[in-house]
Design an enzyme around this catalytic site. Structure first.
Site, PDB file in Angstrom:
ATOM      1  N   ALA A  95       0.813  -1.215   0.000  1.00  9.32           N
ATOM      2  CA  ALA A  95       0.000   0.000   0.000  1.00  9.32           C
ATOM      3  C   ALA A  95       0.850   1.272   0.000  1.00  9.32           C
ATOM      4  CB  ALA A  95      -0.922   0.004   1.216  1.00  9.32           C
ATOM      5  N   LYS A  96       2.125   1.144   0.381  1.00  8.97           N
ATOM      6  CA  LYS A  96       3.075   2.269   0.395  1.00  8.97           C
ATOM      7  C   LYS A  96       2.500   3.487   1.115  1.00  8.97           C
ATOM      8  CE  LYS A  96       5.310   0.655  -3.845  1.00  8.97           C
ATOM      9  NZ  LYS A  96       4.393  -0.488  -4.123  1.00  8.97           N
ATOM     10  N   ARG A  97       1.972   3.245   2.303  1.00 14.06           N
ATOM     11  CA  ARG A  97       1.381   4.325   3.086  1.00 14.06           C
ATOM     12  C   ARG A  97       2.461   5.090   3.856  1.00 14.06           C
ATOM     13  NH1 ARG A  97      -2.507   2.940   0.053  1.00 14.06           N
ATOM     14  NH2 ARG A  97      -4.633   2.759   0.841  1.00 14.06           N
TER      15      ARG A  97
END
Length: 273
Positions: A95-97
């Protein structure tokens, strides 16, 4: 899932393969488009055909968010299916949050509590207070972007900051954060020559390695410099496996491609043992 359970799976399956479930409706076999939920049906068949060869699955959430609520529901059904039927599999929400503390806490709850993923990818650009809320979750893993495989990855990650490149400073600094033992790091396979330097900084952590296969990364080179005493690698392949077949036997074709990588991994582990 904790680190020792993941290591046990690697030893049992003689594999450190992670399969990326990046579902594009324009690329899946057309007969699946007749299904009520073609994304989930595609994933289900891929998972059933490859679960004995892989130790991890990594859905990239963008490929689900792009389809709105139906895509998000397909993601939920996919993670539930894995957890219920193959609970030994390590799951990664790609998700590369990354945001300020209270927002990161909510992101972490979404993926760790609501969807019950084992791990999530996180961007480090905003620093410790954007990452530590993820690290606070017990028996969950935060996978920090360190050196990515994309063409522009070195635009910032390779910049010199004093004596070191920025990605090295990210690695060093991340080790000082609270609960840093819960970290993994993303290191792209297309940057294989960097693994020796990275292992000097993080000798014991697991590395999630995208870029093998369609992006041109070489498994042998990555393993030569990246393996540690616990294996310490999760090698991801997405397109090269899940889109290997286009007809009704697509899952079997995916299994054949996954098995090729698994056998190569088994041979590498055998030499190392």
């Amino acid at each position: 899932m904790n680190r020792q359970e993941l290591i046990a799976q690697i030893q049992q399956k003689k594999s450190f393969l992670c399969i990326g479930l990046d579902v594009d409706l324009a690329k899946i076999p057309t007969h699946l488009l007749k299904e009520e939920d073609p994304i989930f049906e595609f994933n289900k068949q891929i998972i059933d055909a490859t679960h004995h060869l892989a130790v991890a699955y990594k859905p990239n959430t963008a490929f689900y968010e792009a389809y709105g609520i139906k895509g998000w529901m397909a993601l939920e059904k996919t993670i539930n299916y894995i957890n219920q039927n193959y609970p030994e599999i390590f799951t990664i929400a790609d998700a590369k949050r990354g945001d300020i503390g209270n927002t990161s806490t909510m992101y972490a709850k979404a993926f760790f509590e609501d969807l019950n993923f084992d791990s999530v990818t996180v961007a480090p650009y905003m620093g410790s207070d954007s990452v530590e809320p993820f690290l606070a979750f017990e028996n969950k893993t935060t996978i920090l972007l360190a050196l990515t495989s994309n063409k522009g990855g070195l635009d910032f990650q390779g910049l010199k900051t004093g004596e070191n490149e920025l990605y090295k400073e990210v690695l060093k600094t991340a080790l000082t954060w609270k609960n840093s033992e819960n970290l993994m790091f993303v290191v792209g396979a297309t940057k294989a020559e960097y693994f020796s330097a990275i292992r000097k900084i993080v000798p014991n952590h697991f590395l999630l390695v995208p870029g093998v296969g369609a992006q041109g990364g070489n498994l042998q080179d990555v393993c030569k410099y990246g393996l540690n005493k616990d294996c310490g690698l999760l090698i991801n392949s997405s397109r090269g496996i899940i889109y290997a077949g286009k007809d009704e036997n697509f899952a079997k074709t995916a299994q054949i491609e996954a098995e090729k990588l698994q056998k190569e991994m088994a041979a590498i582990l055998e030499v190392r043992s």
